[in-house]
Design a protein around this motif. Structure first.
Motif, PDB file in Angstrom:
ATOM      1  N   THR A 264      -0.323   6.122   1.628  1.00  0.00           N
ATOM      2  CA  THR A 264      -0.163   7.519   1.779  1.00  0.00           C
ATOM      3  C   THR A 264       1.171   7.982   1.934  1.00  0.00           C
ATOM      4  O   THR A 264       2.062   7.067   2.314  1.00  0.00           O
ATOM      5  CB  THR A 264      -1.130   8.313   2.473  1.00  0.00           C
ATOM      6  OG1 THR A 264      -1.372   9.640   2.277  1.00  0.00           O
ATOM      7  CG2 THR A 264      -0.816   7.918   4.104  1.00  0.00           C
ATOM      8  N   CYS A 265       1.558   9.194   1.731  1.00  0.00           N
ATOM      9  CA  CYS A 265       2.830   9.717   2.076  1.00  0.00           C
ATOM     10  C   CYS A 265       2.931   9.981   3.729  1.00  0.00           C
ATOM     11  O   CYS A 265       1.937  10.047   4.348  1.00  0.00           O
ATOM     12  CB  CYS A 265       3.119  10.827   1.250  1.00  0.00           C
ATOM     13  SG  CYS A 265       2.795  10.728  -0.380  1.00  0.00           S
ATOM     14  N   ALA A 266       4.121  10.228   4.050  1.00  0.00           N
ATOM     15  CA  ALA A 266       4.327  10.697   5.503  1.00  0.00           C
ATOM     16  C   ALA A 266       4.559  12.161   5.838  1.00  0.00           C
ATOM     17  O   ALA A 266       5.532  12.682   6.555  1.00  0.00           O
ATOM     18  CB  ALA A 266       5.676   9.899   5.717  1.00  0.00           C
ATOM     19  N   TYR A 267       3.644  12.819   5.570  1.00  0.00           N
ATOM     20  CA  TYR A 267       3.386  14.151   6.052  1.00  0.00           C
ATOM     21  C   TYR A 267       1.967  14.752   6.260  1.00  0.00           C
ATOM     22  O   TYR A 267       1.053  13.889   6.043  1.00  0.00           O
ATOM     23  CB  TYR A 267       3.902  15.261   4.804  1.00  0.00           C
ATOM     24  CG  TYR A 267       3.356  15.429   3.560  1.00  0.00           C
ATOM     25  CD1 TYR A 267       2.231  16.058   3.427  1.00  0.00           C
ATOM     26  CD2 TYR A 267       3.979  14.494   2.393  1.00  0.00           C
ATOM     27  CE1 TYR A 267       1.667  16.168   2.251  1.00  0.00           C
ATOM     28  CE2 TYR A 267       3.173  14.506   1.299  1.00  0.00           C
ATOM     29  CZ  TYR A 267       2.141  15.317   1.123  1.00  0.00           C
ATOM     30  OH  TYR A 267       1.296  15.497   0.029  1.00  0.00           O
ATOM     31  N   VAL A 268       1.727  15.678   7.337  1.00  0.00           N
ATOM     32  CA  VAL A 268       0.546  16.026   7.483  1.00  0.00           C
ATOM     33  C   VAL A 268      -0.311  16.414   6.449  1.00  0.00           C
ATOM     34  O   VAL A 268       0.125  17.313   5.517  1.00  0.00           O
ATOM     35  CB  VAL A 268       0.702  17.258   8.423  1.00  0.00           C
ATOM     36  CG1 VAL A 268      -0.815  17.763   9.008  1.00  0.00           C
ATOM     37  CG2 VAL A 268       1.428  16.796   9.818  1.00  0.00           C
ATOM     38  N   GLY A 269      -1.649  15.806   6.232  1.00  0.00           N
ATOM     39  CA  GLY A 269      -2.499  16.385   5.307  1.00  0.00           C
ATOM     40  C   GLY A 269      -2.366  15.351   4.069  1.00  0.00           C
ATOM     41  O   GLY A 269      -2.990  15.451   2.940  1.00  0.00           O
ATOM     42  N   ALA A 270      -1.312  14.458   3.856  1.00  0.00           N
ATOM     43  CA  ALA A 270      -1.216  13.706   2.821  1.00  0.00           C
ATOM     44  C   ALA A 270      -2.218  12.966   2.383  1.00  0.00           C
ATOM     45  O   ALA A 270      -2.509  12.553   1.122  1.00  0.00           O
ATOM     46  CB  ALA A 270       0.196  12.714   3.036  1.00  0.00           C
ATOM     47  N   ILE A 290      11.426  19.953  -2.815  1.00  0.00           N
ATOM     48  CA  ILE A 290       9.961  19.775  -2.580  1.00  0.00           C
ATOM     49  C   ILE A 290       9.401  21.425  -2.465  1.00  0.00           C
ATOM     50  O   ILE A 290      10.269  22.280  -1.704  1.00  0.00           O
ATOM     51  CB  ILE A 290       9.818  18.970  -0.965  1.00  0.00           C
ATOM     52  CG1 ILE A 290       9.896  17.781  -1.149  1.00  0.00           C
ATOM     53  CG2 ILE A 290       8.153  19.281  -0.570  1.00  0.00           C
ATOM     54  CD1 ILE A 290       9.942  16.867   0.274  1.00  0.00           C
ATOM     55  N   LYS A 291       8.496  21.713  -3.185  1.00  0.00           N
ATOM     56  CA  LYS A 291       8.269  22.988  -3.523  1.00  0.00           C
ATOM     57  C   LYS A 291       7.498  23.539  -2.388  1.00  0.00           C
ATOM     58  O   LYS A 291       7.432  24.897  -2.076  1.00  0.00           O
ATOM     59  CB  LYS A 291       7.320  23.126  -4.644  1.00  0.00           C
ATOM     60  CG  LYS A 291       7.915  22.713  -5.873  1.00  0.00           C
ATOM     61  CD  LYS A 291       7.077  22.919  -7.314  1.00  0.00           C
ATOM     62  CE  LYS A 291       6.182  21.852  -7.032  1.00  0.00           C
ATOM     63  NZ  LYS A 291       5.212  21.348  -8.490  1.00  0.00           N
ATOM     64  N   GLU A 292       6.812  22.755  -1.426  1.00  0.00           N
ATOM     65  CA  GLU A 292       5.779  23.286  -0.273  1.00  0.00           C
ATOM     66  C   GLU A 292       6.448  22.960   1.062  1.00  0.00           C
ATOM     67  O   GLU A 292       7.758  22.340   1.045  1.00  0.00           O
ATOM     68  CB  GLU A 292       4.444  22.678  -0.243  1.00  0.00           C
ATOM     69  CG  GLU A 292       3.795  22.864  -1.773  1.00  0.00           C
ATOM     70  CD  GLU A 292       2.459  22.027  -1.541  1.00  0.00           C
ATOM     71  OE1 GLU A 292       2.097  21.639  -0.424  1.00  0.00           O
ATOM     72  OE2 GLU A 292       1.971  22.063  -2.593  1.00  0.00           O
ATOM     73  N   ASP A 293       6.067  23.783   2.215  1.00  0.00           N
ATOM     74  CA  ASP A 293       6.813  23.612   3.383  1.00  0.00           C
ATOM     75  C   ASP A 293       5.838  22.723   3.993  1.00  0.00           C
ATOM     76  O   ASP A 293       4.807  22.830   4.817  1.00  0.00           O
ATOM     77  CB  ASP A 293       6.557  25.037   4.259  1.00  0.00           C
ATOM     78  CG  ASP A 293       7.659  25.985   3.625  1.00  0.00           C
ATOM     79  OD1 ASP A 293       8.752  25.698   3.252  1.00  0.00           O
ATOM     80  OD2 ASP A 293       7.257  27.403   3.605  1.00  0.00           O
ATOM     81  N   LEU A 294       6.233  21.522   4.002  1.00  0.00           N
ATOM     82  CA  LEU A 294       5.636  20.359   4.655  1.00  0.00           C
ATOM     83  C   LEU A 294       6.078  19.940   5.960  1.00  0.00           C
ATOM     84  O   LEU A 294       7.368  20.063   6.083  1.00  0.00           O
ATOM     85  CB  LEU A 294       5.446  19.276   3.567  1.00  0.00           C
ATOM     86  CG  LEU A 294       4.903  19.301   2.116  1.00  0.00           C
ATOM     87  CD1 LEU A 294       5.129  18.115   1.298  1.00  0.00           C
ATOM     88  CD2 LEU A 294       3.396  19.823   2.317  1.00  0.00           C
ATOM     89  N   VAL A 295       5.274  18.977   6.801  1.00  0.00           N
ATOM     90  CA  VAL A 295       5.550  18.668   7.931  1.00  0.00           C
ATOM     91  C   VAL A 295       5.415  17.176   8.146  1.00  0.00           C
ATOM     92  O   VAL A 295       4.683  16.456   7.960  1.00  0.00           O
ATOM     93  CB  VAL A 295       4.644  19.333   9.351  1.00  0.00           C
ATOM     94  CG1 VAL A 295       5.256  18.407  10.504  1.00  0.00           C
ATOM     95  CG2 VAL A 295       4.643  20.655   9.227  1.00  0.00           C
ATOM     96  N   ARG A 296       6.841  16.702   8.078  1.00  0.00           N
ATOM     97  CA  ARG A 296       6.740  15.242   8.139  1.00  0.00           C
ATOM     98  C   ARG A 296       6.024  14.542   9.229  1.00  0.00           C
ATOM     99  O   ARG A 296       6.271  14.946  10.370  1.00  0.00           O
ATOM    100  CB  ARG A 296       8.433  14.712   8.406  1.00  0.00           C
ATOM    101  CG  ARG A 296       8.611  13.057   8.334  1.00  0.00           C
ATOM    102  CD  ARG A 296      10.166  12.903   8.326  1.00  0.00           C
ATOM    103  NE  ARG A 296      10.207  11.502   8.349  1.00  0.00           N
ATOM    104  CZ  ARG A 296      10.282  10.581   7.221  1.00  0.00           C
ATOM    105  NH1 ARG A 296      10.778  11.354   6.023  1.00  0.00           N
ATOM    106  NH2 ARG A 296      10.353   9.432   7.250  1.00  0.00           N
ATOM    107  N   SER A 297       5.370  13.656   8.910  1.00  0.00           N
ATOM    108  CA  SER A 297       4.484  12.748   9.946  1.00  0.00           C
ATOM    109  C   SER A 297       4.559  11.434   9.531  1.00  0.00           C
ATOM    110  O   SER A 297       3.340  11.043   8.818  1.00  0.00           O
ATOM    111  CB  SER A 297       3.098  13.627  10.282  1.00  0.00           C
ATOM    112  OG  SER A 297       2.266  12.813  10.866  1.00  0.00           O
TER     113      SER A 297
END
Length: 383
Positions: A264-270, A290-297
């Protein structure tokens, strides 16, 4: 671009599009009509012992810029890190280019790793794809006869990457035709079945070990052609019982099951996005944004990988390959809208010396997922 010695291969973005096409398989329906096969179980066992092979996918390719071009020195350093720092016992060598694939397989064998070789030349004429498979398979057979532990996968998701099965000149066009329904399902299945059989025959002709194929979760493959069932697995469930229920359906052929990709990817909800986690980037902009405001996690990625690994261990599967080690053309950036590493699946992050310079040198740094897998793999090795 990924280039084979014979010509142009598939770009990184097209391969990413292929991950999303796992969802398209459901729209396409059953891709092959397969029946449960007889059990041919390399290394079958009755006692509980967990996974046989624990590893990571390592993609070879020419690179999209001179700075990210494949090099023998970088490959050798990466394979050393996979064996000694990640504590993996296996490596899935995938991508295109006969010389790159063979050199990487040889290096992995010399390091004592189990080699799962999966050539994936795509968007080329069928005879070139099969020749590419034959050349790499012959080399793997030489390694096997010299004592290497090795399995050969004849490819992955042929309906997406092999021209002529689904209408379209490239992977993106084939996805669009699948989703729009502008194809003949019966004709597609006949062509897919025919090519899969040709690939399996080529694999058998050059390789004396166990043969497999990497299928999307919704594919129906005639596993009578192969010794090991191979599945790219990207499901996300709230509890492990749902994972177990889904995975057990792939055991019904009585053959070993290899998870040829999971991650999976390294952001919340990935994890909820499955194989579509990357699909938040506007590649029409330069640099891609990146089109969305994602939170790296990185913690999200690490937790997902270790959870699935524990489930695979509990089911005593044949192999599990985390996707993937590094994606050189998806660099880390402190600006979350430019952080392509965050929306990639790699367990190490590429860091460029000068982010805005396409020619900049770069290095990778381990992410939390790398450390989490290293702990699990190391504990299993010691055990």
């Amino acid at each position: 671009m990924h280039r084979d010695e014979r010509g142009r291969g598939i770009s990184r973005n097209q391969f990413l599009a292929g991950a999303g096409a796992i969802g398209a398989a459901a729209a396409a329906g059953s891709l092959l009509s397969g029946a449960p096969a007889r059990a041919v179980a390399p290394g079958s066992r009755n006692e509980k012992r967990g996974l046989r092979h624990r590893g990571v996918c390592y993609t070879v390719g020419a690179g999209e810029t001179p700075a990210t071009a494949w090099s023998t020195a970088r490959m050798r350093a990466d394979v050393r890190a996979i064996a000694e720092d990640l504590h993996a016992t296996s490596i899935e060598v995938t991508g295109d280019g006969v010389e790159r694939l063979n050199a990487t397989a040889s290096e992995a064998a010399e390091r004592g790793l189990h080699v799962w070789l999966q050539p994936t030349l795509g968007d080329r004429p069928a005879h070139e794809i099969l020749d590419h498979l034959a050349e790499t398979g012959r080399h793997l057979e030489r390694l096997r006869r010299q004592g290497a532990r090795a399995d050969l996968s004849v490819g992955c998701e042929f309906w997406l990457f092999v021209p002529g099965i689904v209408p379209g000149d490239n992977a993106q066009e084939r996805i669009r035709n699948l989703m729009a329904g502008t194809y003949d399902p019966e004709l597609m299945m006949r062509r897919l079945d025919a090519f899969t059989r040709r690939a399996a025959a080529v694999g058998r002709s050059v390789f004396g070990g166990s043969l497999s194929y990497a299928a999307a979760q919704d594919d129906e493959v005639d596993w009578n052609l192969f010794d090991i069932v191979g599945i790219d697995y990207y499901s996300s469930y709230p509890n492990r019982a749902d994972h177990v229920r889904e995975l057990r359906k792939y055991l019904r052929w009585g053959k070993p099951l290899a998870i040829t990709e999971f991650g999976t990817c390294a952001y919340v909800g990935a994890p909820d996005a499955g194989g579509m986690g990357w699909d938040v980037v506007d590649y029409t902009q330069e640099p891609p944004r990146i089109k969305e405001d994602l939170v790296r996690s990185e913690r999200t990625q690490a937790a997902y990988l270790t959870e699935l690994l524990g489930i695979f261990e509990s089911l005593d599967l044949y192999a599990a390959m985390a996707f993937e080690f590094v994606t050189a053309d998806a660099p880390y950036c402190t600006d979350p809208h430019l952080d392509l590493d965050m929306v990639g699946y790699a367990i190490v992050k590429p860091v460029k010396d000068r982010f805005d310079d396409p020619e900049s040198d770069w290095h990778w740094e381990p992410k939390e997922a790398f450390h989490a897998l290293a702990q699990c793999y190391g504990r299993a090795r010691r055990g």
